[in-house]
Design a protein around this motif. Structure first.
Motif, short mmCIF file in Angstrom:
data_model
loop_
_atom_site.label_atom_id
_atom_site.label_comp_id
_atom_site.label_asym_id
_atom_site.label_seq_id
_atom_site.Cartn_x
_atom_site.Cartn_y
_atom_site.Cartn_z
N GLY A 41 -1.01 7.05 1.95
CA GLY A 41 0.39 6.64 2.01
C GLY A 41 0.51 5.21 2.49
N LEU A 42 1.14 4.36 1.68
CA LEU A 42 1.32 2.95 2.03
C LEU A 42 2.79 2.59 1.91
CD1 LEU A 42 -1.68 1.37 0.05
CD2 LEU A 42 -1.58 1.80 2.51
N ARG A 43 3.43 2.24 3.03
CA ARG A 43 4.79 1.73 2.96
C ARG A 43 4.78 0.39 2.21
NH1 ARG A 43 8.39 5.73 4.03
NH2 ARG A 43 7.84 6.88 5.93
N PRO A 44 5.81 0.14 1.37
CA PRO A 44 5.83 -1.12 0.61
C PRO A 44 5.74 -2.36 1.48
CG PRO A 44 7.41 0.42 -0.30
CD PRO A 44 6.88 1.05 0.95
N GLU A 45 6.26 -2.30 2.72
CA GLU A 45 6.19 -3.47 3.59
C GLU A 45 4.84 -3.61 4.28
OE1 GLU A 45 8.21 -0.13 5.97
OE2 GLU A 45 8.20 -0.89 3.91
N ALA A 46 3.94 -2.60 4.10
CA ALA A 46 2.60 -2.68 4.67
C ALA A 46 1.63 -3.38 3.72
CB ALA A 46 2.09 -1.28 5.00
N LEU A 47 2.14 -3.86 2.58
CA LEU A 47 1.34 -4.58 1.59
C LEU A 47 1.81 -6.04 1.53
CD1 LEU A 47 1.57 -1.80 -1.10
CD2 LEU A 47 -0.53 -2.45 0.05
N HIS A 48 0.85 -6.96 1.47
CA HIS A 48 1.19 -8.38 1.52
C HIS A 48 0.42 -9.15 0.44
CE1 HIS A 48 2.93 -7.39 5.43
NE2 HIS A 48 1.78 -6.79 5.72
N PHE A 49 1.13 -10.01 -0.29
CA PHE A 49 0.46 -10.86 -1.27
C PHE A 49 -0.33 -11.94 -0.54
CE2 PHE A 49 3.96 -9.25 -3.99
CZ PHE A 49 3.18 -8.74 -5.02
N VAL A 50 -1.57 -12.14 -0.98
CA VAL A 50 -2.46 -13.13 -0.36
C VAL A 50 -3.17 -13.91 -1.46
CG1 VAL A 50 -2.82 -11.82 1.78
CG2 VAL A 50 -4.31 -11.41 -0.21
N GLU A 91 0.84 2.76 -10.07
CA GLU A 91 1.93 1.90 -9.63
C GLU A 91 1.94 1.75 -8.11
OE1 GLU A 91 5.57 3.48 -11.13
OE2 GLU A 91 5.23 2.72 -13.15
N ILE A 92 2.22 0.51 -7.67
CA ILE A 92 2.37 0.21 -6.25
C ILE A 92 3.63 -0.63 -6.08
CG2 ILE A 92 1.45 -1.10 -4.30
CD1 ILE A 92 -1.28 -0.29 -4.97
N MET A 93 4.48 -0.22 -5.14
CA MET A 93 5.66 -1.00 -4.81
C MET A 93 5.37 -1.85 -3.58
SD MET A 93 7.82 -0.01 -7.14
CE MET A 93 9.48 -0.40 -6.61
N VAL A 94 5.77 -3.11 -3.64
CA VAL A 94 5.55 -4.06 -2.54
C VAL A 94 6.90 -4.64 -2.13
CG1 VAL A 94 4.30 -6.11 -1.78
CG2 VAL A 94 3.32 -4.65 -3.58
N SER A 95 7.16 -4.68 -0.83
CA SER A 95 8.42 -5.23 -0.33
C SER A 95 8.13 -6.42 0.57
CB SER A 95 9.19 -4.15 0.45
OG SER A 95 10.39 -4.68 0.98
N ARG A 96 8.88 -7.49 0.36
CA ARG A 96 8.74 -8.67 1.22
C ARG A 96 10.12 -9.26 1.50
NH1 ARG A 96 7.63 -10.78 -4.01
NH2 ARG A 96 8.68 -12.80 -4.41
N PRO A 97 10.28 -9.99 2.60
CA PRO A 97 11.58 -10.57 2.92
C PRO A 97 12.07 -11.50 1.80
CG PRO A 97 10.12 -10.70 4.80
CD PRO A 97 9.28 -10.26 3.64
N ALA A 98 13.38 -11.46 1.55
CA ALA A 98 13.96 -12.33 0.52
C ALA A 98 13.66 -13.79 0.83
CB ALA A 98 15.46 -12.11 0.45
N GLY A 99 13.30 -14.52 -0.21
CA GLY A 99 13.02 -15.95 -0.04
C GLY A 99 11.58 -16.26 0.27
N SER A 100 10.78 -15.26 0.64
CA SER A 100 9.37 -15.51 0.92
C SER A 100 8.60 -15.59 -0.40
CB SER A 100 8.79 -14.41 1.81
OG SER A 100 8.95 -13.14 1.20
N PRO A 101 7.53 -16.38 -0.45
CA PRO A 101 6.80 -16.59 -1.71
C PRO A 101 6.09 -15.33 -2.18
CG PRO A 101 5.62 -17.58 0.12
CD PRO A 101 6.94 -17.14 0.66
N GLY A 102 5.96 -15.21 -3.49
CA GLY A 102 5.26 -14.08 -4.08
C GLY A 102 5.28 -14.20 -5.59
#
Length: 370
Positions: free
Chosen positions: A278-287, A320-331
């Motif tokens: 189980g991975l929360r979408p906010e626990a994933l980060h683009f690098v 499928e994986i859903m990723v959530s990041r703060p609005a305006g942050s790069p991705g």
């Protein structure tokens, strides 16, 4: 005022609604009953209020067994979904009715009603009869009546259900303050997980005739007892991926996109077993490419959602994986990308039972998931 339920059972004909429900609520605490429709939340409130009686079990209020105590003698304030407003009275008189019964002065009634009506944004309809009110206004009038009485115990059955989104958001901020000022012991029913997390000191998640988990909002979100609860909390919903943990160089790993992901310590017992990650979408980060431990994915699309941006990506096996990041942050918005997993937030569930697997501590014990 405290509330204690012990092994409550309730059925309607052959339909079992509650089976062995036990819980306690401390003085001044707000406990939220959360769960899908039909889970028995409203029935539990009506049992506490004395409107209906259980087949078995005990209900205690401030150390007194409520068996045989009439609803009007329990000292409990209620706001149920069916409003139960007096049709011949205007909103002001409905809200003031418990104060009238106590023979409060007109000045006290006016001040109390005006205060709570203003908070709930119904001060402009105080002289309207129920038939002239919208469902949302009726619901807020019923809530205002319960609040105006300032009871020691307050039972609220989804009181913001018919309220528009803007006011609902405002009430999530204002209601906790008001309830704290009254020092009321509150049981609050909702099907909105955001409302549950905003209002509850603790949350009791109900399904399958009982309570599946009780804990703080943080406990429920970060340490759900099972997959069902994990799915109920979060938007977008948690990512659930079938895995088989293996032994890696530094501990237990799971593979995503043919890349080993190191798990936190304590999952050695899961090696070689079928699990669900189980991975929360906010626990994933683009690098950037080349980041140690990053997994390659293919970004399909992204959707801006006000305060956050949600990205749909596919692993090498097209999962499928859903990723959530703060609005305006790069991705990335399309194409090849790389994700890093926050191992501290990764959850493992038993594939057969759906129960969360708690990591073992250094002494071999498992953390408490109840």
């Amino acid at each position: 005022m405290t509330i204690s339920l012990k092994n409550i059972e309730k059925s309607f004909k052959t339909d079992t609604v509650l089976d062995g429900v036990s819980l306690s609520v401390d003085t001044g605490e707000t406990l939220v009953l959360f769960g899908p429709s039909g889970a028995g939340k409203t029935v539990l409130l009506r049992l506490i209020a004395g409107v209906i009686e259980p087949e078995a079990g005990e209900i205690w209020v401030n150390g007194v067994n409520m068996d045989g105590v009439e609803p009007e003698d329990r000292g409990i304030g209620m706001a149920f979904q069916n409003f139960a407003l007096f049709p011949h009275m205007d909103a002001f008189a409905n809200i003031a009715s418990p104060l009238t019964a106590r023979r409060q002065s007109k000045s006290v009634m006016r001040q109390t009603v005006d205060q709570v009506a203003k908070l709930l944004k119904i001060d402009h309809v105080l002289h309207h009869k129920p038939k002239e009110l919208s469902n949302g206004q009726k619901q807020r009038t019923a809530l205002a009546r319960a609040l105006a009485a300032q009871p020691s115990i307050l039972l609220l059955d989804d009181p913001l259900r018919n309220v528009d989104a803007k006011l609902r958001f405002e009430m999530r901020l204002e209601l906790p303050r008001l309830l704290k000022d009254q020092n009321a012991t509150v049981i609050y029913v909702t099907q909105d997980y955001k409302e549950a997390m905003a209002l509850g000191h603790r949350i009791a998640v109900m399904s399958n005739h009982g309570i599946q988990q009780i804990g703080t909002p943080e406990d429920i979100y970060l340490r759900p007892a099972n997959i069902e609860i994990a799915r109920l909390f979060g938007d977008p919903v948690i990512n659930l991926l079938s895995v088989r943990p293996e032994r890696g160089a530094n501990g237990v790993v799971v593979n995503l996109s043919d890349t080993p992901i190191e798990m936190a310590a304590g999952f050695e017992a899961t090696i070689g077993t079928d699990c669900v990650l189980g991975l929360r979408p906010e626990a994933l980060h683009f690098v950037p490419e080349g980041t140690p431990g990053a997994i390659p994915v293919e970004v399909e699309t992204e959707t801006p959602l006000n305060e956050k941006t949600v990205t749909l990506a596919l692993t090498a096996r097209k999962r499928e994986i859903m990723v959530s990041r703060p609005a305006g942050s790069p991705g990335p918005s399309r194409g090849r990308a790389y994700l890093l997993v926050d191992a501290g937030q990764a959850l493992l569930f038993d594939r057969e039972s759906g129960a969360r697997i708690a990591p073992s501590t250094h002494n071999g014990l498992q953390e408490d998931v109840a």
